[in-house]
Design an enzyme around this catalytic site. Structure first.
Site, mmCIF file in Angstrom:
data_model
loop_
_atom_site.group_PDB
_atom_site.id
_atom_site.type_symbol
_atom_site.label_atom_id
_atom_site.label_comp_id
_atom_site.label_asym_id
_atom_site.label_seq_id
_atom_site.Cartn_x
_atom_site.Cartn_y
_atom_site.Cartn_z
ATOM 1 C CB THR A 1 -35.326 -41.749 3.779
ATOM 2 O OG1 THR A 1 -36.741 -41.645 3.547
ATOM 3 C CG2 THR A 1 -34.905 -43.197 3.622
ATOM 4 C CB SER B 1 -38.352 -33.978 2.959
ATOM 5 O OG SER B 1 -38.745 -34.893 1.964
#
Length: 330
Positions: free
Chosen positions: A8, A51
């Site tokens: 992000t 992730s």
């Protein structure tokens, strides 16, 4: 030296299924010109992924990139790994155990993507660079920096979504502060070994032999039976249990239980690491009685961290007493 993996903190498109939605490593640096006031920056992009999509091959690439620069004739003063938030703590702890350098290594992430209201990623990146550049960070192992706080990789976990204060070191608290317009400050250190003090090395373990993906986490809950543990035990290199706070799996007065299935797995020499499903507490490494001595207490490690330590431990030994030593040491 910034090593970018996506997440992000680099996400500009709001979608996570394509590398094109993430800024490159060089783009991140260009978006934050104030970094030049803190340090001379170089950068390398390893991946552009969320992730939740990362696998051990990215870990190996990040490890090799850091060691290449750390062992060069002109090493940087420190490293920053930009990362997605969901598994940031896992990558940080892996690097803490595997890297053979005392140079600062800082993992950072964000909860709100670029362009979102309240995006904090560039602030976290700025503070991570400040921390990696600080001589006070040398020899402390891998840390995670977010929300003005410095956490040790062994203890930190992401405990919330979307909030910039998502990371917490439940048992022991943060190790330092990266406050705006103030020097980087550390207030405690850890006795658990990291960096050059660990026995772990990836040089003798090819990626295809690294056992992380063959270690599974089983969750304890009221009435849990043998189904999941029996299903994974035959092919497992190890099992980590997110057990009850008292340090056990689920039992039943009648019928097959999770605890009985764990006993069977231990009889077949599968290491069983008992952690808790909570945020606090300690499970004594030598306090888990399972057949053959294959019951290992996870100490204060959360299950996802215990899985990493067990994987690295199995690259060194299969002896359960030696594995227990690792959980007492790291």
């Amino acid at each position: 030296h910034i090593v970018a993996t996506g997440g992000t903190i680099a996400n500009a498109g709001g979608e996570y299924d394509s590398p094109g939605n993430f800024l490159t490593a060089d783009d991140l640096v260009e978006e934050l010109p104030k970094l030049e006031k803190v340090a001379n920056i170089t950068s390398t992009g390893i991946s552009r992924l969320g992730s939740s999509h990362l696998t051990p091959d990215v870990w190996y690439d990040v490890y090799e990139e850091i060691m290449l620069h750390a062992e060069s004739d002109d090493p940087p003063d420190g490293f920053v790994v930009t990362h997605g938030s969901n598994t940031s703590e896992e990558t940080a702890y892996f690097l803490n155990l595997a890297l053979d350098t005392d140079l600062p290594v800082v993992v950072t992430a964000a909860q709100r993507g670029i362009g979102k209201v309240g995006h904090e990623g560039f602030k976290n990146l700025f503070d991570a660079v400040r921390t990696a550049a600080s001589p006070k960070s040398v020899g402390r192992g891998t840390v995670l920096v977010a929300n003005d706080e410095i956490h040790h990789s062994r203890d930190v976990a992401k405990l919330a979504s979307n909030r910039p204060d998502a990371w917490e070191s439940s048992n022991f608290g943060k190790v330092g502060i990266a406050s705006p317009n103030q020097p980087i400050r550390f207030y405690r250190s850890t006795d658990r070994k990291s960096g050059t003090d660990t026995v772990f090395s990836l040089s003798g373990t090819p990626l295809e032999e690294f056992p992380l993906t063959d270690i599974h986490i089983a969750y304890s809950a009221l009435g849990e039976d043998n189904t999941i543990v029996d299903a994974i035990a035959d092919d497992a290199a190890g099992i980590v249990v997110a057990g009850f706070m008292t340090g056990g799996g689920a039992s039943r007065p009648e019928g097959p239980s999770q605890s009985e299935a764990l006993d069977r797995a231990a009889e077949n020499e599968v290491p069983i690491v008992m952690c808790t499903r909570g945020s606090y507490g300690c499970i004594e490494p030598r306090g888990q009685e399972l057949p053959g001595g294959y019951g290992i207490g996870g100490d204060t490690l959360r299950p996802q961290k215990a899985r990493i330590l067990l994987a690295l431990g199995l690259t060194e030994t299969s002896d359960p007493e030696e594995l227990k030593d690792f959980f007492e040491t790291y």
